[in-house]
Every structure is written in C-alpha cells, then in structure tokens.
Write an enzyme that holds these catalytic residues in place. Structure first.
Site, PDB file in Angstrom:
ATOM      1  N   LYS A 241      -8.664  40.647   0.675  1.00  0.00           N
ATOM      2  CA  LYS A 241     -10.083  40.311   0.892  1.00  0.00           C
ATOM      3  C   LYS A 241     -10.957  41.013  -0.154  1.00  0.00           C
ATOM      4  CE  LYS A 241      -9.528  41.989   4.934  1.00  0.00           C
ATOM      5  NZ  LYS A 241      -9.639  42.525   6.287  1.00  0.00           N
TER       6      LYS A 241
ATOM      7  N   THR B  44     -22.549  44.091   8.480  1.00  0.00           N
ATOM      8  CA  THR B  44     -21.205  43.601   8.130  1.00  0.00           C
ATOM      9  C   THR B  44     -20.087  44.347   8.855  1.00  0.00           C
ATOM     10  OG1 THR B  44     -21.130  45.137   6.281  1.00  0.00           O
ATOM     11  CG2 THR B  44     -21.908  42.914   5.795  1.00  0.00           C
TER      12      THR B  44
ATOM     13  N   GLY C 284     -17.271  45.180  11.108  1.00  0.00           N
ATOM     14  CA  GLY C 284     -16.388  44.379  11.956  1.00  0.00           C
ATOM     15  C   GLY C 284     -15.937  43.071  11.332  1.00  0.00           C
ATOM     16  N   THR C 285     -16.330  42.821  10.076  1.00  0.00           N
ATOM     17  CA  THR C 285     -15.957  41.526   9.481  1.00  0.00           C
ATOM     18  C   THR C 285     -14.437  41.395   9.321  1.00  0.00           C
ATOM     19  OG1 THR C 285     -16.489  42.507   7.350  1.00  0.00           O
ATOM     20  CG2 THR C 285     -18.054  40.926   8.210  1.00  0.00           C
ATOM     21  N   GLY C 286     -13.773  42.503   8.951  1.00  0.00           N
ATOM     22  CA  GLY C 286     -12.317  42.445   8.736  1.00  0.00           C
ATOM     23  C   GLY C 286     -11.580  42.114  10.025  1.00  0.00           C
ATOM     24  N   CYS C 287     -11.936  42.838  11.100  1.00  0.00           N
ATOM     25  CA  CYS C 287     -11.276  42.588  12.395  1.00  0.00           C
ATOM     26  C   CYS C 287     -11.538  41.148  12.831  1.00  0.00           C
ATOM     27  CB  CYS C 287     -11.851  43.503  13.483  1.00  0.00           C
ATOM     28  SG  CYS C 287     -11.834  45.239  13.051  1.00  0.00           S
TER      29      CYS C 287
END
Ligand SMILES: Cc1ncc(COP(=O)(O)OP(=O)(O)O)c(N)n1
Ligand SMILES: Cc1nc(C(=O)O)sc1CCOP(=O)(O)O
Ligand SMILES: [Mg+2]
Length: 575
Positions: A255, A288, A290-293
C-alpha cells in the site's frame, strides 16, 4: 481452581506479556472478556452478578475439524448462511482501527464479522497510550470458540503481538479449514507506536506469510519485512511486492498511501504473475486512522462474498476512498489523526428511511423502456405506447427518448406522469434529470457516463427513484455506496437497440447481482424465449427484466406485454 486474570497497563512499545491466566473449570473472568448472555445451551459463559462463571467443557466446542474447505459463500443463500469474516486483531479504544474498524467495515459491506482479540490497546487520535497483550492460551480459546462453531469464510489478521499468538493462529487454521487468510502485517500504528516487535518477524516471514492468500503491508511494514529495504517510489514498491511474494503468500498488496509526493494513492498488487498498479484519489484529510485495517477487512468481506481477489481489492479500495471522502471534515478527538466514518451508507439509508418512498424491488419485475423510433414506426404516440404497456402488466416505465426535442420530450412526459400514476406504476426518465424535475416524474435512470449519482440525488431529493446502469461488480458496489435504488445490468444478450453495447451474458449479470444488495433489473436483448433463463439465475436480488424492442417493436404492445409477464411469472412463480 481458577486464577484471577491480572491486567496491568504498559506504555506503548513495552510489549511484555503482563497478563497471567490459567485455565481451569471455574475461572472467574473479567466480564469484558466473555460474552455475558447466550441462549444456546452450549454457551461457554453464563452471567453471575458482575463476574462470569465459565462452564468449561471440551464438549462445548463443536467439531468442524473434518469439514472440507468452504466454497465461497456468495450472499445469504437459502440455507441462511451469510458471508463471515473472522478478524484476529487488537482492540483500539478510540475505535478508529483494529477490531473496531474491522467490525464496522464488515458491517458496512454487509458481512458478518466475529472477533478474536489479541491485545487491548489504550489509544486515541493522539497515539497509543498502553498495550495489554492477551495471553496466547486465551487467543487460542477465542479462536477455537469461533472456528469450532461458526462457518467462517475468511480470516483476517491485524495486530499479532507475540510469537505465541501467531503459533496458535496457525495451529487453528490448520485444524479448522477456511476459505482464505488475509494478513495485514500490523507492526507500527499510524501514530508511530510499535504494535508488534521485531521478535515476531521470523515467524511472520517463515510461517505466517506462506499460509496467507494475501498480505497487505504498507510502505513501513514492507520495509520491515524486507529487512530495512528503502521504499521511496512506485518502482521500489513493485520490487518489494515481488520480494515479499517470494516469502510464500499467494498475493501481495503493497500500500502506497504513505509514499511522499504522489498525487494519487498508488497500491501495487502482485499475484505471482502480473503486477497491477491500483491508484485511487488522494483525499485531503487528517481523518485516516484505521484505513489499513479497513482495507484488509473490506477485502476479506468481499472475498467472503465470493468475489475474486482483484475485484475484492478494487471494491475495498473504493470503499475506503469513499469513506475517507465522506468523513474528511468530521471531527473526532483532538489528535493529529482522526478516524473516518465507515457507516456512511447507513446514514444514507437512514436519511432516506425518514422520507416517504414507495419504491419496491417488485416494481422492477417487468420494466418497459420506450423508444420513439419504434413507436413512430408503428404509428403510435408515446402516451399510447405507455398506456398499452401498463395495461398489459408493465410494472415500471422509463421514457428513453434519445432523439426528441426537449420541449416535445417534456410534453410527452407531462402526459405520461398522471397516466402512470393512475395505474400505480412508477415512471422514470432516462438521462434527463431536468425533464424528470420539470414533470415531477418518479425518478431517473442514469448510465455510467451520465450525471453522477450523487449529483442526481442532490437535485432530485431523497424520495425519487434513481437507477444506475452497471456492467461489472465494481460499478454495482459503487452504486450501492452512492445510494442508488436499483441497478440496470446489461447487455445480458446482444441487442440492436443500443449501438456498440457490451454483452456481459448471464454470468456477468450474476456477478453484478452478487456484488450489491441493491435490486437488479436485467436489460439487453431480452425476449419471450430467453426471459425465463434470466429469471432463473440464482441471485436473490435479481428483480426483473427491462425490455425495449420486444415490447415496442411490435404491433400490439398490450398483448405482447401480457405474454412476457406470463413468461416471467412462469420462470419466477413466487414473485
Ligand atoms: C433499466 C435500464 N438499465 C440500463 C439502461 C441503460 O442506461 P445507460 O447506460 O445510460 O444507456 P442509455 O439508455 O442512456 O443509452 C437503461 N436505460 N435502463
Ligand atoms: C437501453 C439499453 N441499455 C442496455 C445496457 O446494456 O445497459 S441494453 C439497452 C437496450 C435494450 O433494448 P432491447 O430490449 O431492445 O434489447
Ligand atoms: Mg444514459
């Protein structure tokens, strides 16, 4: 004898296991750790005052260890099964990331989510103030509880703070086969706090990644996995994706959201054969966290519905992008990185539930779409054609008049509105929001290159019906996010009515149906002899067929409509 659970708080980064816990037949547990009430007789916990008395029994576990890997569960089937993601991750007290983000993402995407908590973090928008690691025995116990009892499709991992947690996870997924394993290798929080120390790296590299169907590192995590490799460009990300792939996962998504100086957020996906650069708009927002989870959970959710990997990734990326955009100005917490709003769609729905709307999916059963060329050929007015179709049993009408002067189109529409209303049949206008507003039609149908749905909704207001044309699952998913009322999906078969129209077949129709909870009406080349095959595809949200030439390129519109209605009824007798 049981032993009390001792929970001490630590400062971020001190990842020693301070919780002691021994199993016994009568452990008194912190009430937050176990569900407190359950009507099922095999439930492991029953409430006794504030404490929870654990009825520990091996018989309480189901035994699915011998079951075969599940087929992709596409949507709520007739057996009542719904797509199910199990997240194995840490709790975030601020609820932007971790378990809480996973639950919200799955809920937003219509997928059931169970949870195994590996650590409890005290964190907010400022950073991580404390971490408590859940003992590996208790991680194992949670895993066994869920996997032995529930039909989990996809397991998604987040914070795995200890070697022991990874080991018990690997053991459990060997014991209870699943559809897919998504590993989000959470190591450092967005605020820069360490969530999994370097001691877990060898087991990540040697045992966890080889079991993964997808691993989703960000730039920092990819660098850590690769022993400190510097990633500064998309070319570096491509190299990193290939190197991580060599560690054994079946797919890698690196990412690039943290890549400096790029206008778009570019992620690199490698499936072992092809490298894909997936870019999405960079949303200008602080929110932003928490975007990965969320991205990983979204992918897990879409996989659990039965979508292929690349489509699941694209849909989840679109979901994150939309949620970021939707929540870019919200204000939660005083720190530098706020959470975003996963439940935007729910708000759209609630907003519209308050409004008085009469549309029902059953309206789409037999959708008559006009064509002025055909009506002219057979010497009838639009109004006569619409009346005949409605009398023959059309359940919704669309005026699709591509070559008419605006004034003539408006006049025809103004005649058709009261006519359709007197039969209780909704009347929609193709493409022309201005005409729909001017004649107070019941809604509009727009295509992918017409006015964007969000603009149409803001012009028409919450009560009007908006249909959108979709040819693939990504468009179908977006239509749902954007608040469409239904999807028009085609061309199912070749058609002469619309030039250069792509034919997607019954398989394409089914893929669109599965990607969305919206009702879908099939269009394109549908006639008396193939309408039955359309209605028989196994998709609960396929609501009907939309037809132009079969109804209007004919002498007697009314009787043809009646016959088609009967053919549809015969194929879908319950509707
Ligand atoms: C019910 C229904 N489905 C699809 C379409 C096609 O709309 P669009 O893609 O905008 O193409 P045109 O009809 O404008 O040529 C439709 N009209 N109705
Ligand atoms: C208006 C339209 N839209 C399509 C799509 O694929 O979105 S196919 C189509 C034409 C449908 O006409 P007929 O019933 O005569 O084939
Ligand atoms: Mg159009």
């Amino acid at each position: 004898m049981g032993e009390l659970v001792v929970i001490k708080t630590t400062r971020a980064g001190e990842l020693c296991n301070l919780v002691t816990f021994k199993r016994s037949t009568s452990d008194h547990m912190n009430s937050a750790m176990l569900s407190s009430s359950c009507p099922q007789s095999h439930c492991l916990a029953s409430k006794q005052g504030n404490a929870i008395h654990k009825l520990h029994s091996e018989r309480a576990y189901g035994s699915h260890s011998s079951r075969v890997p599940m087929a992709a569960s596409s949507s709520e089937g007739s057996n009542g099964r719904i797509p199910h993601v199990l997240t194995v991750a840490g709790s975030d007290s601020g609820a932007g990331a971790g378990i809480q983000a996973d639950l919200k993402a799955c809920a937003a995407l219509g997928v059931y989510c169970s949870t195994v908590i590996t650590a409890v973090t005290a964190q907010n928008t400022v950073g991580v103030q404390g971490v408590n690691i859940v003992p590996e025995e208790f991680v194992a116990e949670q895993l066994k509880s869920v996997l032995s009892d529930m039909q989990v499709g996809v397991v998604k991992t987040g914070m795995l703070p200890s070697i022991g947690a990874v080991k018990v996870l690997l053991q459990c997924i060997k014991e209870f086969p699943i559809q897919a394993l998504i590993v989000d290798p959470v190591m450092v929080s967005t605020s820069g706090d360490v969530l999994a120390g370097s001691s877990v790296l060898p087991i990540f590299r040697e045992e966890l990644l080889p079991m993964a169907d997808l691993v989703t590192p960000n730039i920092k995590e990819a660098s850590i996995l690769l022993g400190g490799m510097v990633l500064e460009t998309v070319a570096d990300m491509r190299r990193a994706a290939k190197s991580i792939y060599d560690m054994g996962p079946r797919n890698v998504l690196v990412k690039g959201g943290d890549l400096p100086d790029s206008l778009d957020a570019v992620d690199v996906f490698f499936d072992g054969e092809h490298l894909h650069e997936l870019s999405s708009r960079r949303i200008n927002t602080w929110n932003t966290h928490g975007t990965g989870c969320t991205l990983a959970s979204g992918i897990a959710a879409e996989l659990a519905k039965g979508l292929p990997m690349l489509s699941a990734i694209k849909i989840s990326k679109r979901f994150v992008e939309t949620a970021l955009d939707y929540g870019k100005d919200i204000f939660i917490g005083c720190g530098p990185q706020g959470p975003f709003d996963h439940l935007l769609k729910l708000k759209n729905t609630l907003r519209r539930l308050g409004a008085h709307r009469l549309f029902s999916p059953a309206d789409l059963f037999l959708y008559a779409v006009t064509d002025s060329g055909m009506n002219k050929k057979w010497g009838r007015s639009i109004n006569d054609a619409v009346r005949a179709a409605v009398e023959g049993g059309a359940t919704i009408v669309q005026l699709r008049e591509k070559n008419m002067e605006t004034r003539d189109f408006l006049e025809a529409a103004q005649e058709c509105v009261p006519l359709c209303r007197s039969y209780g049949v909704p009347l929609l206008i193709n493409d022309r929001v201005d005409i729909a507003l001017a004649c107070d039609a019941d809604g509009v149908h727009v295509g992918q290159s017409d006015m964007p749905l969000s603009v149409v909704r803001s012009l028409l207001g919450p009560e009007k019906i908006i249909g959108v044309s979709c040819k693939n699952p990504e468009q179908a998913y977006q239509a749902w996010i954007d608040g469409a009322d239904y999807i028009g999906c085609g061309g199912v078969f070749p058609t002469n009515t619309k030039a250069n129209n792509q034919t997607i077949g019954l398989d394409g129709l089914k893929a669109v149906c599965l990607a969305s909870k919206l009702p879908v009406v099939a269009i394109g080349g549908i006639n008396m002899s193939n309408a039955g095959s359309v209605m028989e595809i196994d998709a609960p949200n396929l609501a009907g067929v939309a037809v132009v030439s079969t109804l209007f390129d004919t002498e007697c519109v009314s009787s043809t409509t009646q016959k088609l209605h009967a053919a549809l009824k015969a194929a879908a007798p319950r509707t």
